[in-house]
Motif scaffolding. Sequence first.
Motif, short mmCIF file in Angstrom:
data_model
loop_
_atom_site.label_atom_id
_atom_site.label_comp_id
_atom_site.label_asym_id
_atom_site.label_seq_id
_atom_site.Cartn_x
_atom_site.Cartn_y
_atom_site.Cartn_z
N THR A 63 3.02 15.95 -7.44
CA THR A 63 4.11 15.46 -8.30
C THR A 63 4.81 14.25 -7.70
OG1 THR A 63 5.67 17.04 -7.34
CG2 THR A 63 4.51 17.71 -9.33
N GLY A 64 4.39 13.81 -6.52
CA GLY A 64 4.91 12.58 -5.94
C GLY A 64 6.39 12.62 -5.63
N GLN A 65 7.10 11.56 -6.03
CA GLN A 65 8.52 11.46 -5.69
C GLN A 65 9.39 12.50 -6.39
OE1 GLN A 65 9.89 9.57 -3.18
NE2 GLN A 65 7.68 9.49 -2.84
N GLN A 66 8.88 13.09 -7.46
CA GLN A 66 9.62 14.19 -8.10
C GLN A 66 9.76 15.34 -7.11
OE1 GLN A 66 7.81 15.81 -11.62
NE2 GLN A 66 9.33 17.42 -11.83
N ALA B 8 0.83 -1.21 0.00
CA ALA B 8 0.00 0.00 0.00
C ALA B 8 0.86 1.26 0.00
CB ALA B 8 -0.92 0.00 1.22
N LEU B 9 1.93 1.25 0.78
CA LEU B 9 2.83 2.41 0.84
C LEU B 9 3.51 2.65 -0.49
CD1 LEU B 9 4.48 1.84 4.35
CD2 LEU B 9 2.84 3.62 3.75
N LEU B 10 3.98 1.57 -1.12
CA LEU B 10 4.66 1.71 -2.41
C LEU B 10 3.70 2.16 -3.49
CD1 LEU B 10 6.96 -1.48 -2.30
CD2 LEU B 10 7.63 0.91 -1.94
N GLU B 11 2.47 1.63 -3.46
CA GLU B 11 1.46 2.06 -4.44
C GLU B 11 1.05 3.50 -4.21
OE1 GLU B 11 -1.70 -0.77 -4.14
OE2 GLU B 11 -0.76 -2.19 -5.52
N ALA B 12 1.20 3.98 -2.97
CA ALA B 12 0.90 5.38 -2.65
C ALA B 12 2.07 6.29 -3.00
CB ALA B 12 0.54 5.52 -1.18
N ASP B 13 3.10 5.72 -3.64
CA ASP B 13 4.26 6.48 -4.11
C ASP B 13 5.20 6.90 -2.99
OD1 ASP B 13 5.75 7.39 -6.23
OD2 ASP B 13 4.86 9.38 -6.26
N VAL B 14 5.24 6.12 -1.91
CA VAL B 14 6.24 6.35 -0.86
C VAL B 14 7.57 5.80 -1.34
CG1 VAL B 14 6.90 5.82 1.52
CG2 VAL B 14 4.50 6.22 0.95
N GLU B 15 8.63 6.53 -1.12
CA GLU B 15 9.96 6.12 -1.56
C GLU B 15 10.32 4.75 -0.98
OE1 GLU B 15 14.21 5.91 -2.11
OE2 GLU B 15 13.25 6.03 -0.15
N PHE B 16 10.96 3.89 -1.78
CA PHE B 16 11.17 2.48 -1.42
C PHE B 16 11.92 2.32 -0.10
CE2 PHE B 16 13.85 -1.35 -1.48
CZ PHE B 16 12.86 -2.32 -1.55
N SER B 17 13.03 3.02 0.06
CA SER B 17 13.82 2.86 1.29
C SER B 17 13.06 3.35 2.52
CB SER B 17 15.16 3.59 1.16
OG SER B 17 14.96 4.99 1.02
N ALA C 263 4.56 11.70 -1.40
CA ALA C 263 5.56 12.76 -1.23
C ALA C 263 5.62 13.23 0.22
CB ALA C 263 5.24 13.93 -2.16
N ALA C 264 4.45 13.45 0.81
CA ALA C 264 4.41 13.92 2.20
C ALA C 264 5.02 12.89 3.15
CB ALA C 264 2.97 14.23 2.61
N LEU C 265 4.75 11.61 2.88
CA LEU C 265 5.24 10.55 3.75
C LEU C 265 6.74 10.32 3.60
CD1 LEU C 265 2.29 8.05 3.36
CD2 LEU C 265 3.00 9.13 5.48
N SER C 266 7.29 10.67 2.45
CA SER C 266 8.72 10.44 2.21
C SER C 266 9.58 11.65 2.54
CB SER C 266 8.94 10.07 0.73
OG SER C 266 8.18 8.96 0.36
N MET C 267 9.00 12.84 2.49
CA MET C 267 9.76 14.08 2.49
C MET C 267 10.70 14.22 3.68
SD MET C 267 10.09 16.65 0.42
CE MET C 267 8.58 16.84 -0.52
#
Length: 492
Positions: free
Chosen positions: A223-226, A37-46, A256-260
Amino acid sequence: MFSFLADKLDNTFRKLRGLGKISEKNISDALKDIRVALLEADVEFSVAREFIAHVKEQAMGTEVLKSIKPGEQIVKIFRDEIAELLGGDVATLDLTDPARILVVGLNGAGKTTTSAKLALRLKKEGRRPLLVACDLIRPAAIDQLATLAKQIDVPVFTPAPGEKDVVRVAREALQWAKTQDGTVIIFDTAGRQEVDEELIGELKRLNDYIDPRETLLVVDAATGQQAVQVACTFNNAVGITGIVMTKLDGDARGGAALSMRSVTGKPIKFAGEGEKLDQFGPFVPDRLADRILGMGDIVGLVEHAAARIDEEQAMKSAQRMAEGKFDFNDFLDQMRMMQSLGPLEGLLGLLPGFGKLKKQIPAGALDPKRMKHMEAIVLSMTKKERSNPMLLNPSRRRRISAGSGRPIFEVNKLIKNFTEMKKMMSGKGKMGAMMKQMAGSMPGMAGGGGMPDLSGIDMKSLGMGGLKGMALKGALKGVGAANKIGNLFRGR
């Protein structure tokens, strides 16, 4: 916002909550679903991998596995880890003198609008912001900032036509600021379609000259991971102190918010959730974690409403309703007050469990146009008709239908709903008693001693289960009469 991730997580946690006992296999299976779910939500892999490892380490503890409600324990662990991932505590601005804020970012992220939104927020906090237009590249950027500054009544410095030297603009702006009695200076800078040497060079020169307390990077959440990559590049170049995420209302995934925070090491300090200048506020990780898990944000709802609702007018309407005097003039005032709160879907999204209820709502029920249609119907009534709905006979209704451009069945439905609500609110039952209690709590609704907490009332006993009951219940926790009335009528 985060609706995609929230839906995925809801399915996983529903399974866990339904288990009397939880094994390591149950947890492992759930974590696999969460990772996907996290990966499909565009959270960065690491970030996703490290997050899952933290949750697993705590969820496998003996005290969790052997607890009375292990499923609930794991949900709490996940919620706390999400809040930590988003940044933990709220990150505040450093506004010690000289308080200078440099706003940077790529074109299209919303730097100019964000500069004005930030100025408006600081003004409401009692500070005296000043705006400086340093975008010498984008056509009309200076005019845009000047227009926004006029809307919020904040002084703005604009460079001379044809000016190309951004450092000279900053020097002149600082001299101008000495004549303005401002306490915070916000510099709106130029962007590009992508990060390049020319942009970074200009920002470095400007950053070195003004020596800002805060360098805020504005990024488009959609824009997600960009957006995360852009943040890393800007941070390496000019050393940002915080991030402002715009268009969060249009980002269903939220990666993006979860990875930032994890990737950049910099906090998200503010978030924009709409185009209006007041749709901007501090980024609160705890509240956002609750919203991701479908727990709502009642505190955010009350704060949002308290800043926009005319308390005196709302309580006056509640009193008139309790006395049976509520008419279409009052209703029109309440509709306009509701419109000031923004889209109904966003407002109800702050209520616990709304994500599940939303699936049951008929298509178009939350369309903001429906409020406009009702307003058109009421405005097509004469003053006498609005004051005395009993005058609305069939011929008058046909005239109102023609005048508003709405079909006759909509006119009839609105009048019927209004009549039924008025009767229910002014009657002797529980709802009438509730309205009288609200009307009697006029002083200090938002100040702690006013609106009673009536959220414990059983909405089903009032014939208001489902969405109506949920909306009303959330409103009664402190939003006031305007929110409640609007929720009764919008789309129903």
